[in-house]
Design an enzyme around this catalytic site. Structure first.
Site, short mmCIF file in Angstrom:
data_model
loop_
_atom_site.label_atom_id
_atom_site.label_comp_id
_atom_site.label_asym_id
_atom_site.label_seq_id
_atom_site.Cartn_x
_atom_site.Cartn_y
_atom_site.Cartn_z
N TYR A 162 -13.59 11.00 -41.99
CA TYR A 162 -14.25 9.69 -41.93
C TYR A 162 -13.78 8.90 -40.71
O TYR A 162 -14.60 8.37 -39.96
CB TYR A 162 -13.95 8.93 -43.23
CG TYR A 162 -14.71 7.64 -43.39
CD1 TYR A 162 -16.03 7.65 -43.85
CD2 TYR A 162 -14.12 6.41 -43.12
CE1 TYR A 162 -16.74 6.46 -44.02
CE2 TYR A 162 -14.81 5.22 -43.29
CZ TYR A 162 -16.12 5.25 -43.74
OH TYR A 162 -16.81 4.06 -43.92
N SER B 153 -16.41 1.09 -38.97
CA SER B 153 -15.50 0.75 -40.07
C SER B 153 -14.18 0.34 -39.43
O SER B 153 -13.93 0.68 -38.26
CB SER B 153 -15.28 2.01 -40.93
OG SER B 153 -14.09 1.90 -41.68
P1 NDP Z 1 -23.53 3.85 -50.12
O1 NDP Z 1 -23.10 5.18 -50.58
O2 NDP Z 1 -23.54 2.73 -51.07
O3 NDP Z 1 -24.97 3.98 -49.44
C1 NDP Z 1 -25.20 4.99 -48.49
C2 NDP Z 1 -26.64 4.94 -48.04
O4 NDP Z 1 -26.83 5.96 -47.05
C3 NDP Z 1 -27.63 5.25 -49.17
O5 NDP Z 1 -28.80 4.53 -48.94
C4 NDP Z 1 -27.87 6.75 -49.01
O6 NDP Z 1 -29.12 7.10 -49.57
C5 NDP Z 1 -27.86 6.86 -47.47
N1 NDP Z 1 -27.53 8.20 -46.98
C6 NDP Z 1 -26.39 8.91 -47.18
N2 NDP Z 1 -26.48 10.11 -46.58
C7 NDP Z 1 -27.70 10.15 -45.96
C8 NDP Z 1 -28.39 11.10 -45.18
N3 NDP Z 1 -27.85 12.29 -44.89
N4 NDP Z 1 -29.62 10.81 -44.71
C9 NDP Z 1 -30.20 9.61 -45.00
N5 NDP Z 1 -29.60 8.66 -45.73
C10 NDP Z 1 -28.36 8.93 -46.22
O7 NDP Z 1 -22.56 3.51 -48.87
P2 NDP Z 1 -22.14 2.07 -48.28
O8 NDP Z 1 -23.23 1.12 -48.40
O9 NDP Z 1 -20.81 1.74 -48.82
O10 NDP Z 1 -21.92 2.47 -46.75
C11 NDP Z 1 -22.91 2.27 -45.77
C12 NDP Z 1 -22.27 2.40 -44.41
O11 NDP Z 1 -21.26 1.42 -44.27
C13 NDP Z 1 -21.62 3.76 -44.16
O12 NDP Z 1 -21.83 4.14 -42.81
C14 NDP Z 1 -20.17 3.46 -44.43
O13 NDP Z 1 -19.32 4.35 -43.75
C15 NDP Z 1 -20.05 2.05 -43.88
N6 NDP Z 1 -18.92 1.31 -44.37
C16 NDP Z 1 -18.78 1.06 -45.72
C17 NDP Z 1 -17.70 0.34 -46.17
C18 NDP Z 1 -17.51 0.01 -47.62
O14 NDP Z 1 -16.42 -0.47 -47.99
N7 NDP Z 1 -18.49 0.23 -48.49
C19 NDP Z 1 -16.67 -0.18 -45.24
C20 NDP Z 1 -16.92 0.16 -43.86
C21 NDP Z 1 -18.00 0.86 -43.45
P3 NDP Z 1 -29.41 8.60 -50.16
O15 NDP Z 1 -28.21 8.98 -50.96
O16 NDP Z 1 -30.67 8.44 -50.94
O17 NDP Z 1 -29.61 9.46 -48.97
#
Ligand code: NDP
Length: 254
Positions: free
Chosen positions: A159, A146
């Site tokens: 984070y 990020s």
């Molecule tokens: P979302 O919350 O939209 O999606 C998160 C995903 O991760 C889901 O598929 C969720 O599925 C899965 N997940 C969360 N915890 C676990 C776990 N313990 N084990 C397995 N799967 C898990 O998040 P984003 O798409 O926004 O973010 C994705 C990545 O991008 C993250 O690493 C985030 O830090 C990074 N990011 C996001 C930004 C943004 O603005 N959105 C900016 C910069 C980086 P489930 O809940 O079913 O487990």
């Protein structure tokens, strides 16, 4: 001059947290360029919905349920992916979460959950997939960092610590795995509207602050990640390793 290809046909990609948001967007991108896609998450209902949408686009895809914070679940899942598809050529180490709180209100449990998912989870997945890629003598790992891996903003203690850690893991793994034909890089997006950020971005003042912080004057979209993730996953990316590439509309250049 030989022209390397962005084609990902015959490649297998594992995208953790691929059932929603950025992970699903990147799974779609890799699938559109020909990859067979294994997506992961904890919630099977979301996983199956994501698979349906990928398959409707003609992408070969399967959901693998596992919590990335559990080493036994991670090891099992990686074995299942290899059993199903024979190999893992591309890893998108993406599963993550956030709890935004000021430092003095951040509880030990908040820290453990965020750092446990974003940093320990990335470590456990990276370790399990590296074992497979070392056997194959090839692979592309893409860790999802990020802008908060390099800049500071209020309310991001756990984070930002986790994302800074990912940038460092990326360099260490690149050093260890280069002799095995494995490239390890990270993508550092700025804000993109997903289930994780939609509430936060719905505040007009927050949104203005964010768009004003970029050079291009807007938040990111899933489409902005297509080129970067496909490039890092493809054979065209052979001489770049250990880098974090910021997909941030110029935020970190400002
Ligand atoms: P979302 O919350 O939209 O999606 C998160 C995903 O991760 C889901 O598929 C969720 O599925 C899965 N997940 C969360 N915890 C676990 C776990 N313990 N084990 C397995 N799967 C898990 O998040 P984003 O798409 O926004 O973010 C994705 C990545 O991008 C993250 O690493 C985030 O830090 C990074 N990011 C996001 C930004 C943004 O603005 N959105 C900016 C910069 C980086 P489930 O809940 O079913 O487990």
């Amino acid at each position: 001059m030989s022209i390397p290809s962005f084609d990902l046909s015959n490649k297998v990609a594992l995208v953790t947290g691929g059932s929603k948001g950025i992970g699903l967007g990147m799974a779609e991108a890799l699938g559109q360029y020909g990859a067979t896609v294994a997506i992961n998450g904890r919630n099977p209902k979301d996983g199956e919905e994501a698979i349906k949408s990928l398959q409707e686009q003609g992408i070969e895809a399967r959901f693998f349920q596992a919590d990335v914070t559990s080493e036994s679940e991670v090891t099992n899942m990686v074995e299942q992916v290899v059993e199903a598809f024979g190999r893992i050529d591309v890893l998108v180490n993406n599963a993550g979460m956030n709890i935004r709180k000021p430092l003095i209100e951040t509880e030990e449990d908040d820290w453990d959950r965020v750092v446990g998912t974003n940093l320990k989870g990335v470590f456990l997945i990276g370790k399990a997939v590296a074992k497979q890629m070392v056997k194959q003598k090839s692979g592309k790992m893409i860790n999802i960092s990020s802008i908060l891996g390099t800049i500071g903003r209020p309310n991001q203690t756990s984070y930002a610590a986790s994302k800074g850690g990912i940038n460092q893991l990326t360099k260490v793994w690149a050093s260890e795995l280069a002799p095995h034909g494995i490239n390890v890089n990270a993508l550092g997006p700025a804000y993109i509207k997903t289930p994780m950020t939609e509430d936060y971005l719905s505040d007009p003042e927050v949104l203005k602050g964010i768009t004003d912080s970029t050079l291009v004057g807007r938040v990111g979209t899933l489409d902005d990640l297509v080129g970067p993730v496909v490039f890092l996953a493809s054979d065209t990316c052979s001489y770049i390793t250990g880098q974090t590439i910021y997909v941030d509309g110029g935020w970190t250049a400002k």
